[in-house]
Write a protein that holds these residues in place. Structure first.
Motif, short mmCIF file in Angstrom:
data_model
loop_
_atom_site.label_atom_id
_atom_site.label_comp_id
_atom_site.label_asym_id
_atom_site.label_seq_id
_atom_site.Cartn_x
_atom_site.Cartn_y
_atom_site.Cartn_z
N THR A 151 -18.76 33.86 8.50
CA THR A 151 -17.95 33.26 9.56
C THR A 151 -16.46 33.39 9.22
OG1 THR A 151 -19.69 31.82 10.32
CG2 THR A 151 -17.45 31.08 10.77
N LEU A 152 -15.75 34.09 10.09
CA LEU A 152 -14.35 34.44 9.85
C LEU A 152 -13.43 33.32 10.35
CD1 LEU A 152 -14.79 38.07 11.19
CD2 LEU A 152 -14.90 37.32 8.80
N ARG A 153 -13.77 32.11 9.94
CA ARG A 153 -12.95 30.94 10.31
C ARG A 153 -12.91 30.02 9.11
NH1 ARG A 153 -15.73 28.12 14.93
NH2 ARG A 153 -14.22 26.58 14.27
N LYS A 154 -11.98 29.04 9.17
CA LYS A 154 -11.86 28.12 8.02
C LYS A 154 -12.98 27.09 8.01
CE LYS A 154 -6.81 28.21 8.01
NZ LYS A 154 -6.36 27.95 9.39
N GLU A 155 -13.59 26.87 9.16
CA GLU A 155 -14.65 25.86 9.24
C GLU A 155 -15.63 26.26 10.34
OE1 GLU A 155 -11.20 24.63 10.48
OE2 GLU A 155 -12.06 25.84 12.06
N GLY A 215 -13.11 32.15 6.29
CA GLY A 215 -11.76 32.28 6.85
C GLY A 215 -11.41 33.75 6.95
N SER A 216 -10.10 34.06 6.88
CA SER A 216 -9.69 35.46 7.07
C SER A 216 -9.27 36.10 5.75
CB SER A 216 -8.55 35.53 8.08
OG SER A 216 -7.50 34.70 7.64
N ASP A 217 -9.58 35.45 4.63
CA ASP A 217 -9.17 35.98 3.31
C ASP A 217 -10.06 37.18 2.94
OD1 ASP A 217 -8.22 36.26 0.73
OD2 ASP A 217 -9.73 34.87 -0.06
N PRO A 218 -9.45 38.39 2.79
CA PRO A 218 -10.27 39.59 2.55
C PRO A 218 -11.15 39.46 1.31
CG PRO A 218 -7.97 40.21 2.93
CD PRO A 218 -8.02 38.71 2.89
N GLU A 219 -10.63 38.82 0.24
CA GLU A 219 -11.45 38.72 -0.98
C GLU A 219 -12.72 37.93 -0.76
OE1 GLU A 219 -9.59 37.54 -4.61
OE2 GLU A 219 -8.05 39.10 -4.35
N GLN A 220 -12.54 36.79 -0.07
CA GLN A 220 -13.73 35.96 0.21
C GLN A 220 -14.72 36.68 1.11
OE1 GLN A 220 -13.69 31.83 1.05
NE2 GLN A 220 -11.54 31.63 0.46
N ILE A 221 -14.18 37.42 2.07
CA ILE A 221 -15.08 38.15 3.00
C ILE A 221 -15.86 39.21 2.21
CG2 ILE A 221 -15.20 39.62 5.05
CD1 ILE A 221 -12.55 38.27 5.97
N ILE A 222 -15.15 39.94 1.35
CA ILE A 222 -15.81 41.01 0.59
C ILE A 222 -16.89 40.43 -0.32
CG2 ILE A 222 -15.43 42.82 -1.16
CD1 ILE A 222 -12.59 43.13 0.23
N GLN A 223 -16.55 39.30 -0.95
CA GLN A 223 -17.56 38.62 -1.80
C GLN A 223 -18.81 38.26 -0.99
OE1 GLN A 223 -16.65 34.98 -3.76
NE2 GLN A 223 -15.29 36.02 -5.22
N ALA A 224 -18.56 37.71 0.20
CA ALA A 224 -19.68 37.27 1.05
C ALA A 224 -20.52 38.47 1.49
CB ALA A 224 -19.16 36.51 2.26
N ILE A 225 -19.83 39.58 1.77
CA ILE A 225 -20.54 40.79 2.20
C ILE A 225 -21.54 41.22 1.12
CG2 ILE A 225 -20.20 43.31 2.49
CD1 ILE A 225 -17.62 42.57 4.08
N HIS A 226 -21.16 41.04 -0.13
CA HIS A 226 -22.01 41.51 -1.23
C HIS A 226 -22.99 40.45 -1.75
CE1 HIS A 226 -18.68 44.55 -1.37
NE2 HIS A 226 -19.77 45.26 -1.17
N GLN A 227 -23.00 39.29 -1.16
CA GLN A 227 -23.97 38.26 -1.57
C GLN A 227 -25.39 38.72 -1.24
OE1 GLN A 227 -23.66 35.26 -3.20
NE2 GLN A 227 -21.62 36.13 -3.56
N PRO A 228 -26.37 38.35 -2.09
CA PRO A 228 -27.75 38.76 -1.77
C PRO A 228 -28.27 38.08 -0.50
CG PRO A 228 -27.68 37.28 -3.67
CD PRO A 228 -26.26 37.57 -3.33
N TYR A 229 -29.31 38.66 0.03
CA TYR A 229 -29.96 38.08 1.21
C TYR A 229 -30.57 36.72 0.87
CZ TYR A 229 -30.07 41.11 5.24
OH TYR A 229 -29.75 41.76 6.39
N PRO A 230 -30.53 35.78 1.78
CA PRO A 230 -31.16 34.47 1.50
C PRO A 230 -32.66 34.62 1.34
CG PRO A 230 -30.28 34.57 3.75
CD PRO A 230 -29.92 35.85 3.10
N THR A 231 -33.22 33.79 0.47
CA THR A 231 -34.68 33.84 0.28
C THR A 231 -35.31 32.54 0.78
OG1 THR A 231 -34.25 33.09 -1.96
CG2 THR A 231 -34.75 35.43 -1.70
#
Ligand code: UD1
Length: 378
Positions: free
Chosen positions: A321-325, A341-357
């Motif tokens: 979610t590309l928002r602060k909340e 939010g819109s922080d590229p680092e956080q977005i990139i980290q989230a992109i690489h998170q494993p799939y939920p189990t």
């Protein structure tokens, strides 16, 4: 005694007879004006409209404010979701918040004065929601708010203001989640709050089956086999080219194609000033069924839309979610929805998170929110 006065006496007699009153009550047709105007409202109204129109105790009048007016922002939803054409279209179009809301207030007031409904039904948190509710209560026509009680606690969002005001002035509040119920209780509105579940959950159950029957009919051209799906339209992201640039930079790090159906407001900002990374596939806004299919087949969803966050969750696709909340906090667990939010680092980290189990929670009702709302109105 004249025959006219005799008739009146007989009528009066009948009206005082409880049996007659029961019969009159039984056949009473409740008139409802439904005010809609923007894409997510068409999806929510479809769930209720489908039932209202087959129930002979209701007469629904559809009032489209015209907030969304492009063919692929409005008409396609009516066609795909089989919502009848609006009885009225105010055609207010775009404008500043005050101009848009002001024109809607004037238009909605005229229709409510003419139609004299028993209830006005409003959905969500757009300017159309606020205008519908305000014009109606001032004419002493009670208002029911579907998707009441959502709070981001961020008053910079125009939607947050629309929600707070609408909930405060409405007469009946239909809350989609227990969190929404709690928010309304905290604001002293428990007495008029009903927990119904989410009408968007009703809609997805109904239309997903339809979509899966004929997936080819809803396939969008030029989409690769593997892709992330993104949408950006919130003022907080589109009004600052720097933020938009950050988001696109983060998208370029996915290592995959990113399909971005582009809202007209975002297109305006993007045109010219920002270089679009080569992995991003820009396409026109899509109808509901096409979006469902595209979501269902995506790797992950990146979005600032409230509706798409939930649709991804309902379909079992992880969301960033590309928002602060987010108002939909039930979806934020075990990597199902990561708020960056819109922080590229956080977005990139989230992109690489494993799939939920861990399985998803069932906190959006039982798929029969619309029936519960209609029964409460009855
Ligand atoms: C509105 C809602 C938002 C909701 C969104 C769903 C408000 C304050 N915001 O935002 O809560 O999530 O709808 O999509 O009510 N435009 C067109 N054609 C259209 C519609 C819009 O070109 O059919 C352009 C116009 O330039 C307009 C801009 O998009 O100024 C924004 O449209 P607007 O309806 O004001 O707000 P949304 O961003 O769509």
């Amino acid at each position: 005694m004249s025959s006219d006065s005799a008739n009146r006496l007989v009528l009066k007699d009948r009206e005082q007879n409880p049996a007659y009153r029961t019969v009159v009550f039984y056949f009473y047709i409740m008139k409802i004006v439904t005010v809609i105007g923007a894409r997510p409202q068409f999806i929510k109204a479809a769930a209720l409209s489908r039932i209202l129109r087959t129930d002979s105790s209701f007469h629904e009048i559809l009032l489209h404010t015209g907030q969304h007016y492009d063919q692929n922002m409005s008409e396609i939803f009516f066609r795909e979701l089989e919502i009848p054409s609006p009885d009225y279209n105010l055609e207010v179009g775009s404008g500043s918040h005050a101009v848009q809301t002001g024109l809607m207030l004037k238009g909605v007031e005229e229709i409510i004065q003419k139609e004299k409904p028993d209830w006005t039904l409003v959905y969500g948190d757009t300017n159309s929601t606020l205008a519908g509710a305000l014009a109606s209560v001032k004419l002493k026509v009670p208002v029911a708010h579907v998707e009441a009680g959502l709070r981001s606690f961020n008053r910079e969002m125009p939607e947050e203001i629309n929600r707070i005001v609408t909930d405060r002035i409405a007469d009946l509040l239909f809350a989609p989640t227990k969190t929404a119920v709690q928010n309304l209780e905290n604001e002293g509105l428990a007495a008029i709050t009903r927990f119904t579940g989410d009408v968007m959950y009703d809609s997805i159950l109904f239309y997903r089956d339809k979509m899966l029957l004929h997936p080819k009919a809803y396939k969008t051209d030029g989409i690769p086999d593997k892709y992330f799906l993104a949408t950006i339209h919130r003022a907080e992201n589109t009004d600052h080219p720097e933020i938009l640039k950050n988001l696109l930079t983060a998208f370029s790090e996915t290592g995959q194609s990113v399909v971005l159906p582009i809202h007209p407001r975002t297109r305006k900002v993007l045109t010219g000033s920002i270089k679009i990374p080569s992995n991003i596939i820009l396409i026109d806004p899509l109808g509901y069924m096409e979006m469902l299919l595209l979501t269902q087949n995506s790797i992950k969803v990146l979005t600032d839309s409230g509706g798409l966050q939930k649709e991804a969750y309902f379909l079992g696709i992880p969301c960033i979610t590309l928002r602060k909340e987010t108002e939909w906090i039930e979806t934020v667990h075990d990597n199902w929805n990561i708020v960056t939010g819109s922080d590229p680092e956080q977005i990139i980290q989230a992109i690489h998170q494993p799939y939920p189990t861990v399985p998803r929670k069932e906190e959006f009702g039982d798929g029969h929110a619309a029936e519960k709302i209609i029964n409460a109105l009855k």
